[in-house]
Design a protein around this motif. Sequence first.
Motif, PDB file in Angstrom:
ATOM      1  N   HIS A   1      88.431  77.107  -9.525  1.00  0.00           N
ATOM      2  CA  HIS A   1      88.485  75.575  -9.427  1.00  0.00           C
ATOM      3  C   HIS A   1      89.027  74.897 -10.726  1.00  0.00           C
ATOM      4  O   HIS A   1      88.093  75.244 -11.649  1.00  0.00           O
ATOM      5  CB  HIS A   1      87.273  75.232  -9.083  1.00  0.00           C
TER       6      HIS A   1
ATOM      7  N   HIS B   1      85.957  79.995  -5.615  1.00  0.00           N
ATOM      8  CA  HIS B   1      85.507  80.157  -4.073  1.00  0.00           C
ATOM      9  C   HIS B   1      86.810  80.516  -3.324  1.00  0.00           C
ATOM     10  O   HIS B   1      88.023  80.293  -3.630  1.00  0.00           O
ATOM     11  CB  HIS B   1      85.039  78.727  -3.559  1.00  0.00           C
TER      12      HIS B   1
ATOM     13  N   HIS C   1      89.431  79.621  -0.825  1.00  0.00           N
ATOM     14  CA  HIS C   1      90.094  78.207  -0.473  1.00  0.00           C
ATOM     15  C   HIS C   1      90.387  78.164   1.091  1.00  0.00           C
ATOM     16  O   HIS C   1      90.903  76.995   1.350  1.00  0.00           O
ATOM     17  CB  HIS C   1      91.497  78.185  -1.183  1.00  0.00           C
TER      18      HIS C   1
ATOM     19  N   HIS D   1      90.007  80.925  -5.744  1.00  0.00           N
ATOM     20  CA  HIS D   1      90.606  79.931  -6.310  1.00  0.00           C
ATOM     21  C   HIS D   1      89.390  79.576  -7.389  1.00  0.00           C
ATOM     22  O   HIS D   1      88.411  79.050  -7.142  1.00  0.00           O
ATOM     23  CB  HIS D   1      90.569  78.691  -5.352  1.00  0.00           C
TER      24      HIS D   1
HETATM   25 CU   LIG Z   1      88.901  74.896  -5.239  1.00  0.00          CU
END
Ligand SMILES: [Cu+2]
Length: 387
Positions: A249, A352, A354, A247
């Motif tokens: 972010h 990261h 998820h 992910h």
């Molecule tokens: Cu995230």
Amino acid sequence: MATIDLWVKDGYLSTPDGNSIYFWGFSASPDGPAQVPGPHMVVQQGEQVTVNLMNTLPLEPVSIVFPGQWPVWVGGRLARPQYDPAGNLVSFADHAPPDRGVISYTFTPERPGTFLYESGTHPHKQVPMGLYGALVVRPADYDPADPARKTAYGFGTDTEFDREYLLITGEIDPELNNAVGEGRPYLVPRFRPRYWTLNGRCAPDTILPDRVPHLPHQPYGSMVMGLPGEKILIRLAGAGVDNHPVHPHGNHVRVVGTDGRLLRNDGTDLSGRRFTVLVGAGQTWDLVFSWTGLGFTPENPIPTVLPNRRNLGVGDAGWTLWSGSPYLGQKGDIPVAVVSFNEFGEYYFMLHAHEEHKITNWGEFPGGMMSMIAIYPSLSPAVGTLP
Ligand SMILES: [Cu+2]
């Protein structure tokens, strides 16, 4: 013709919580350290590649399989599975015998893209032990000096990029590594990772530069760095046995390829934007990402619309990576009770897994499969360059 020499060796991986874990890895030289992942192989479409493997492990044969490459030749014939005298499958390809055995594989990559390479011998044990890496095949017309031909899949495929990063996911169950190191049996169904890695490192080591001296066996960082508006190619490869939702972010990526295939059906563009990309075991993905600053353009660098604070690296003391300013390149007010750690107004977004138990080191957050996407006001052209 490209020739790549690899040595199989052992060593100890370092984790940020102070652990030291026995592993097996590939090394690029007879005197160099074993490393996880193995040395990046960057080759050209249509160019013959020979990989010479020297195995220094005393007891284990080791082979390499190249998923997505066919045919692979060994000594003028096709690579073939190996069986022990009792008829049990030992390797998916011809192997280098233990104690300084050698083997050579030859293949010619037909298609550009991102691929894995990994041990085909006792892979349930040898791959988690660290015997894996990635193969990047450049398109035949690749030319880093020509923006229209600096692409993942060739001229006219809408896969141009300014910088590129290779992020390989993996998992470590220290019980497996310890058992292998001590010659004890290990029950594979009990595989229970305590560490989740990007390029063989756990966060926060992931954001350190390549080849820091204190991580001799984990030479590759995984922080994605770029300038506003640049096209950043992220190659993801799933070398472990688990699937990981990666992910970026607060940002979308455009998925342009998977498993070494351009996402295009004749003239139809099948690429698409995603918020999270599930990296399956054995899969690869090619993503193109551009940070536009919610309105940022080089002609109008300020003010940008402020990214949502929940998407930025803002947290408790020690975990704030944001100046508080919407003006990229400047520092400003920050929220009450947080501390600025950035150097010149850059933005950091987490990248990261998820599944958030995977962003821990043996149960402690932060750690594991986590890195950062960093958007800088200026950056050296050498950053984000694969060999
Ligand atoms: Cu995230």
